[in-house]
Design a protein around this motif. Structure first.
Motif, PDB file in Angstrom:
ATOM      1  N   ASP A  42      56.310  31.506  45.733  1.00  0.00           N
ATOM      2  CA  ASP A  42      55.972  32.798  45.142  1.00  0.00           C
ATOM      3  C   ASP A  42      54.589  32.848  44.497  1.00  0.00           C
ATOM      4  O   ASP A  42      54.151  33.899  44.072  1.00  0.00           O
ATOM      5  CB  ASP A  42      57.042  33.227  44.139  1.00  0.00           C
ATOM      6  CG  ASP A  42      57.217  32.238  43.008  1.00  0.00           C
ATOM      7  OD1 ASP A  42      56.717  31.114  43.114  1.00  0.00           O
ATOM      8  OD2 ASP A  42      57.870  32.600  42.012  1.00  0.00           O
ATOM      9  N   ARG A  43      53.879  31.733  44.450  1.00  0.00           N
ATOM     10  CA  ARG A  43      52.532  31.727  43.862  1.00  0.00           C
ATOM     11  C   ARG A  43      51.521  31.196  44.881  1.00  0.00           C
ATOM     12  O   ARG A  43      50.986  30.117  44.753  1.00  0.00           O
ATOM     13  CB  ARG A  43      52.523  30.893  42.585  1.00  0.00           C
ATOM     14  CG  ARG A  43      53.376  31.536  41.498  1.00  0.00           C
ATOM     15  CD  ARG A  43      53.645  30.628  40.346  1.00  0.00           C
ATOM     16  NE  ARG A  43      52.419  30.322  39.607  1.00  0.00           N
ATOM     17  CZ  ARG A  43      52.399  29.521  38.546  1.00  0.00           C
ATOM     18  NH1 ARG A  43      53.503  28.987  38.113  1.00  0.00           N
ATOM     19  NH2 ARG A  43      51.279  29.270  37.928  1.00  0.00           N
ATOM     20  N   VAL A  44      51.261  32.023  45.902  1.00  0.00           N
ATOM     21  CA  VAL A  44      50.356  31.652  46.999  1.00  0.00           C
ATOM     22  C   VAL A  44      48.994  32.285  46.754  1.00  0.00           C
ATOM     23  O   VAL A  44      48.917  33.444  46.358  1.00  0.00           O
ATOM     24  CB  VAL A  44      50.915  32.144  48.356  1.00  0.00           C
ATOM     25  CG1 VAL A  44      49.954  31.847  49.487  1.00  0.00           C
ATOM     26  CG2 VAL A  44      52.281  31.542  48.627  1.00  0.00           C
ATOM     27  N   ALA A  45      47.925  31.529  47.020  1.00  0.00           N
ATOM     28  CA  ALA A  45      46.567  32.057  46.900  1.00  0.00           C
ATOM     29  C   ALA A  45      45.744  31.579  48.093  1.00  0.00           C
ATOM     30  O   ALA A  45      45.551  30.378  48.276  1.00  0.00           O
ATOM     31  CB  ALA A  45      45.928  31.583  45.597  1.00  0.00           C
ATOM     32  N   TRP A  46      45.300  32.520  48.930  1.00  0.00           N
ATOM     33  CA  TRP A  46      44.450  32.199  50.085  1.00  0.00           C
ATOM     34  C   TRP A  46      42.995  32.455  49.728  1.00  0.00           C
ATOM     35  O   TRP A  46      42.677  33.452  49.094  1.00  0.00           O
ATOM     36  CB  TRP A  46      44.816  33.073  51.285  1.00  0.00           C
ATOM     37  CG  TRP A  46      46.115  32.725  51.925  1.00  0.00           C
ATOM     38  CD1 TRP A  46      47.342  33.276  51.654  1.00  0.00           C
ATOM     39  CD2 TRP A  46      46.340  31.743  52.928  1.00  0.00           C
ATOM     40  NE1 TRP A  46      48.305  32.697  52.441  1.00  0.00           N
ATOM     41  CE2 TRP A  46      47.710  31.751  53.232  1.00  0.00           C
ATOM     42  CE3 TRP A  46      45.513  30.854  53.614  1.00  0.00           C
ATOM     43  CZ2 TRP A  46      48.273  30.919  54.181  1.00  0.00           C
ATOM     44  CZ3 TRP A  46      46.067  30.014  54.564  1.00  0.00           C
ATOM     45  CH2 TRP A  46      47.432  30.054  54.835  1.00  0.00           C
ATOM     46  N   ARG A  47      42.115  31.552  50.184  1.00  0.00           N
ATOM     47  CA  ARG A  47      40.675  31.717  50.037  1.00  0.00           C
ATOM     48  C   ARG A  47      40.030  31.418  51.391  1.00  0.00           C
ATOM     49  O   ARG A  47      40.555  30.638  52.165  1.00  0.00           O
ATOM     50  CB  ARG A  47      40.135  30.757  48.984  1.00  0.00           C
ATOM     51  CG  ARG A  47      40.587  31.125  47.579  1.00  0.00           C
ATOM     52  CD  ARG A  47      40.113  30.086  46.557  1.00  0.00           C
ATOM     53  NE  ARG A  47      40.428  30.490  45.211  1.00  0.00           N
ATOM     54  CZ  ARG A  47      41.630  30.405  44.639  1.00  0.00           C
ATOM     55  NH1 ARG A  47      42.638  29.904  45.314  1.00  0.00           N
ATOM     56  NH2 ARG A  47      41.824  30.801  43.407  1.00  0.00           N
TER      57      ARG A  47
END
Length: 161
Positions: A42-47
């Protein structure tokens, strides 16, 4: 660098994937979406890094995600998945489980489980990305979800109480 965003749907893969790897885009999105939809992710971060589209003899990330499973001000457990140029000019996929470092000489973090594989074409890129997603999904399915058991299993110094 651009991002962070919570879904691969917002990442312009056509801007960061080299021309010879563009046909992998659909499968990469499908696999990434499967990872994002996991109930423990639930805590995904794409860069992404459109400025890194060409290799330059160093390790350069093109696109990646971090899933934070545990985070306090001074301790963490994160999963990461990246597509990156390797120093030898090959494209590779790296997946890791990382914990905060508690060594006397602070290294910031330690990878406690990792996989790195090179890809020579779009088919291999998708296959290696699938292997990375599988590693992270296995951790999401089985845990543990706190960093201390990972440190113990890896023989690293444990967090002082």
């Amino acid at each position: 660098m651009a991002g962070p965003v919570s879904s691969i749907a917002y990442v312009p893969l056509h801007e960061v994937l080299p021309a010879g790897f563009a046909r992998a885009e659909g499968r990469l999105r499908e696999l990434a979406t499967r990872l994002e939809r996991h109930h423990s992710a639930d805590r995904v971060a794409w860069r992404w890094y459109p400025e890194h589209v060409e290799p330059d003899g160093t390790r350069r990330v093109l696109v990646g995600t971090t899933i934070t499973l545990y985070d306090t001000r001074d301790d963490w457990l994160e999963l990461s998945l990246q597509i990156a140029w390797q120093p030898d000019g090959r494209l590779g996929v790296e997946s890791t489980v990382e914990v905060a470092c508690w060594c006397a000489d602070n290294h910031n973090m330690h990878p406690v489980r990792e996989s790195a594989r090179d890809a020579d074409d779009d088919f291999e890129l998708a296959d290696e990305f699938a292997a990375g997603v599988k590693l992270l999904t296995t951790v999401l399915n089985e845990g543990p979800f706190e960093p201390q058991p990972w440190r113990v299993a890896a023989g690293l110094p444990v967090r002082p109480r």
